[in-house]
Design an enzyme around this catalytic site. Structure first.
Site, PDB file in Angstrom:
ATOM      1  N   CYS A   1       0.809  -1.228   0.000  1.00 13.74           N
ATOM      2  CA  CYS A   1       0.000   0.000   0.000  1.00 13.74           C
ATOM      3  C   CYS A   1       0.837   1.270   0.000  1.00 13.74           C
ATOM      4  O   CYS A   1       0.325   2.351  -0.284  1.00 13.74           O
ATOM      5  CB  CYS A   1      -0.937   0.005   1.197  1.00 13.74           C
ATOM      6  SG  CYS A   1      -1.969  -1.452   1.246  1.00 13.74           S
TER       7      CYS A   1
ATOM      8  N   HIS B   1      -3.818   7.025   2.992  1.00 10.30           N
ATOM      9  CA  HIS B   1      -4.147   5.715   2.434  1.00 10.30           C
ATOM     10  C   HIS B   1      -5.519   5.323   2.982  1.00 10.30           C
ATOM     11  O   HIS B   1      -5.797   5.494   4.161  1.00 10.30           O
ATOM     12  CB  HIS B   1      -3.087   4.699   2.839  1.00 10.30           C
ATOM     13  CG  HIS B   1      -3.458   3.293   2.487  1.00 10.30           C
ATOM     14  ND1 HIS B   1      -3.951   2.955   1.246  1.00 10.30           N
ATOM     15  CD2 HIS B   1      -3.418   2.140   3.213  1.00 10.30           C
ATOM     16  CE1 HIS B   1      -4.195   1.653   1.219  1.00 10.30           C
ATOM     17  NE2 HIS B   1      -3.895   1.135   2.400  1.00 10.30           N
TER      18      HIS B   1
ATOM     19  N   ASN C   1     -10.238  -0.336  -0.183  1.00 15.66           N
ATOM     20  CA  ASN C   1      -8.779  -0.257  -0.058  1.00 15.66           C
ATOM     21  C   ASN C   1      -8.159  -0.675  -1.393  1.00 15.66           C
ATOM     22  O   ASN C   1      -8.241  -1.838  -1.781  1.00 15.66           O
ATOM     23  CB  ASN C   1      -8.321  -1.174   1.077  1.00 15.66           C
ATOM     24  CG  ASN C   1      -6.813  -1.144   1.284  1.00 15.66           C
ATOM     25  OD1 ASN C   1      -6.071  -0.661   0.438  1.00 15.66           O
ATOM     26  ND2 ASN C   1      -6.370  -1.671   2.414  1.00 15.66           N
TER      27      ASN C   1
HETATM   28  O1  UT7 Z   1      -3.938  -1.465   3.622  1.00 20.95           O
HETATM   29  C1  UT7 Z   1      -2.975  -2.063   4.412  1.00 20.95           C
HETATM   30  C2  UT7 Z   1      -3.202  -1.823   5.846  1.00 20.95           C
HETATM   31  N1  UT7 Z   1      -4.429  -2.438   6.259  1.00 20.95           N
HETATM   32  C3  UT7 Z   1      -5.062  -1.977   7.296  1.00 20.95           C
HETATM   33  O2  UT7 Z   1      -4.636  -1.006   7.857  1.00 20.95           O
HETATM   34  C4  UT7 Z   1      -6.277  -2.722   7.775  1.00 20.95           C
HETATM   35  C5  UT7 Z   1      -6.284  -2.717   9.278  1.00 20.95           C
HETATM   36  N2  UT7 Z   1      -7.370  -3.485   9.870  1.00 20.95           N
HETATM   37  C6  UT7 Z   1      -8.666  -3.175   9.767  1.00 20.95           C
HETATM   38  O3  UT7 Z   1      -9.056  -2.310   9.043  1.00 20.95           O
HETATM   39  C7  UT7 Z   1      -9.648  -3.904  10.682  1.00 20.95           C
HETATM   40  O4  UT7 Z   1      -8.906  -4.684  11.602  1.00 20.95           O
HETATM   41  C8  UT7 Z   1     -10.659  -4.818   9.940  1.00 20.95           C
HETATM   42  C9  UT7 Z   1     -11.672  -3.957   9.224  1.00 20.95           C
HETATM   43  C10 UT7 Z   1      -9.927  -5.698   8.965  1.00 20.95           C
HETATM   44  C11 UT7 Z   1     -11.421  -5.664  10.960  1.00 20.95           C
HETATM   45  O5  UT7 Z   1     -12.045  -4.823  11.933  1.00 20.95           O
HETATM   46  P1  UT7 Z   1     -11.854  -5.103  13.508  1.00 20.95           P
HETATM   47  O6  UT7 Z   1     -12.659  -4.119  14.209  1.00 20.95           O
HETATM   48  O7  UT7 Z   1     -10.376  -5.138  13.788  1.00 20.95           O
HETATM   49  O8  UT7 Z   1     -12.506  -6.525  13.655  1.00 20.95           O
HETATM   50  P2  UT7 Z   1     -11.888  -7.878  14.206  1.00 20.95           P
HETATM   51  O9  UT7 Z   1     -10.975  -8.490  13.199  1.00 20.95           O
HETATM   52  O10 UT7 Z   1     -11.366  -7.683  15.593  1.00 20.95           O
HETATM   53  O11 UT7 Z   1     -13.200  -8.755  14.301  1.00 20.95           O
HETATM   54  C12 UT7 Z   1     -14.271  -8.390  15.173  1.00 20.95           C
HETATM   55  C13 UT7 Z   1     -15.431  -9.351  14.943  1.00 20.95           C
HETATM   56  C14 UT7 Z   1     -15.011 -10.826  14.937  1.00 20.95           C
HETATM   57  O12 UT7 Z   1     -16.054 -11.583  15.545  1.00 20.95           O
HETATM   58  P3  UT7 Z   1     -15.964 -12.039  17.093  1.00 20.95           P
HETATM   59  O13 UT7 Z   1     -14.712 -12.878  17.178  1.00 20.95           O
HETATM   60  O14 UT7 Z   1     -15.881 -10.770  17.877  1.00 20.95           O
HETATM   61  O15 UT7 Z   1     -17.229 -12.816  17.270  1.00 20.95           O
HETATM   62  C15 UT7 Z   1     -14.931 -11.169  13.484  1.00 20.95           C
HETATM   63  O16 UT7 Z   1     -15.134 -12.545  13.234  1.00 20.95           O
HETATM   64  O17 UT7 Z   1     -16.012  -9.115  13.663  1.00 20.95           O
HETATM   65  C16 UT7 Z   1     -16.074 -10.333  12.916  1.00 20.95           C
HETATM   66  N3  UT7 Z   1     -15.911 -10.039  11.516  1.00 20.95           N
HETATM   67  C17 UT7 Z   1     -16.966  -9.757  10.701  1.00 20.95           C
HETATM   68  N4  UT7 Z   1     -18.288  -9.660  10.939  1.00 20.95           N
HETATM   69  C18 UT7 Z   1     -19.085  -9.328   9.914  1.00 20.95           C
HETATM   70  C19 UT7 Z   1     -14.793  -9.988  10.763  1.00 20.95           C
HETATM   71  N5  UT7 Z   1     -15.075  -9.678   9.493  1.00 20.95           N
HETATM   72  C20 UT7 Z   1     -16.419  -9.521   9.433  1.00 20.95           C
HETATM   73  C21 UT7 Z   1     -17.308  -9.189   8.382  1.00 20.95           C
HETATM   74  N6  UT7 Z   1     -18.626  -9.088   8.679  1.00 20.95           N
HETATM   75  N7  UT7 Z   1     -16.881  -8.938   7.140  1.00 20.95           N
END
Ligand code: UT7
Length: 323
Positions: free
Chosen positions: A112, A250, A280
């Site tokens: 990125c 970004h 993204n």
């Molecule tokens: O471009 C390069 C750099 N990239 C980034 O900077 C991306 C950085 N990360 C992020 O943007 C975020 O971490 C994400 C958007 C990828 C994920 O958001 P989060 O708030 O960190 O969620 P998480 O991974 O901690 O997951 C929270 C919950 C989980 O469920 P439980 O374990 O709490 O029951 C996941 O299974 O959300 C669930 N989850 C979803 N639910 C509905 C994960 N993906 C989804 C989804 N829809 N698509």
């Protein structure tokens, strides 16, 4: 001598993949995607449409906006993680499309942060007098390496291209660039396949090149590293936060972008936000956001811009620009 952005361009493929579309095939929903990421839709390249196809459109728009002819281009730096071919590199392929011959053309593979790296390299060539009309591109077809069965990544990525023309100027243009990388974090965000490693997972025996990300860990480190990068850019230029007119981040997650705006004491109205429309797009995201802000008239000549990006590696960096 400075390098100065003489023109910008961008291009998005036609097909739109909305959150509602993803709801049909994945255990996800529009509300979760919007509140956790800020994304509403993303654009997906048509079958057969390549990264260089997108880049050519963006480059032609930047060339037109700069009022130069392709024959004047004497340096091409192309940031991408999704190249058309192993070689020739995308810079060379784009060079041929534009009918340019003989100048150096290279591709930079820093995920990125690809555009920021490419911009930094081109800036040095222009400032040294070695290049007089540099084309800098960030373009991706991330849909080709997205696993649409993995809800944690399928919702995030999109395709697109952005480009700028850099020309020498005695007036201030690019004020500074700062680049960083730390391979200790390589396992938190990566694509599994590669030419040398192979495109088949040795454990499962199945083809696998898809993006894998430990999203939550990436999120926290991105906020820390980008925060430090923002401070570094201001300190290197002896500028106060209030000197920044526009933040052009970004576009990975709206919550990361909001954290950067808070760090700069900037209202979100001073941030160029495209994540809702583009998702993204990795190396394409910063030059596309820049082009959006320039073309809709928000970014004006003389404005001070802070560009920043963070991606797999990790790689991260900033560019402070007098537009
Ligand atoms: O471009 C390069 C750099 N990239 C980034 O900077 C991306 C950085 N990360 C992020 O943007 C975020 O971490 C994400 C958007 C990828 C994920 O958001 P989060 O708030 O960190 O969620 P998480 O991974 O901690 O997951 C929270 C919950 C989980 O469920 P439980 O374990 O709490 O029951 C996941 O299974 O959300 C669930 N989850 C979803 N639910 C509905 C994960 N993906 C989804 C989804 N829809 N698509």
């Amino acid at each position: 001598m400075y390098s100065r952005i003489a023109g910008t361009g961008s291009y998005l493929p036609e097909r739109v993949l909305s959150n509602a579309d993803l709801e049909k095939t994945l255990d996800t929903n529009d509300e979760w995607i919007r509140t956790r990421t800020g994304i509403e839709r993303r654009h997906i390249a048509a079958p057969g449409q390549t990264t260089v196809d997108l880049a050519e459109q963006a480059a032609r728009r930047a060339i037109e906006a700069a009022g130069v002819s392709p024959s004047e281009i004497d340096f091409i730096a192309f940031g991408t993680t999704t190249p058309d071919l192993v070689f020739p590199n995308c810079g060379v392929l784009l060079q041929a499309r534009l009918g340019v011959r003989g100048c150096p053309a290279l591709a930079i593979e820093t995920a990125c942060t690809g555009f920021i790296y490419a911009l930094s390299i081109a800036d040095k060539f222009v400032r040294s007098g070695e290049a007089k009309c540099a084309l800098v591109v960030g373009a991706e077809t991330l849909s080709r390496i997205t696993d649409y069965a993995d809800r944690s990544t399928a919702i995030l990525f999109g395709d697109g291209a952005g480009a700028v023309i850099l020309r020498p100027s005695s007036e201030a243009g690019l004020l500074s660039t700062h680049l960083h990388a730390d391979g200790e974090y390589r396992d938190l965000l990566y694509s599994r396949g590669g030419v040398s490693r192979g495109f088949v997972d040795p454990e499962t025996g199945k083809p696998d090149i898809a993006i894998r990300m430990a999203g939550n860990e990436v999120f926290k480190i991105a906020v820390t590293k980008l925060g430090a990068a923002v401070d570094e850019a201001l300190a290197a230029n002896s500028l106060e936060k209030s000197a920044i007119d526009w933040l052009i981040p970004h576009q990975a997650n709206i919550r990361i972008i909001q954290a950067m705006a808070r760090r700069l004491d900037m209202p979100m109205e001073r941030v160029i936000l495209t994540i809702q429309e583009h998702g993204n797009t990795s190396a394409a995201s910063v030059p596309m956001a820049l082009d959006v802000g320039v073309r809709d008239g928000r970014i004006k000549r003389g404005d001070t811009l802070l560009l920043e990006a963070f991606g797999g590696g990790f790689t991260w960096g900033s560019a402070l620009v007098r537009y």
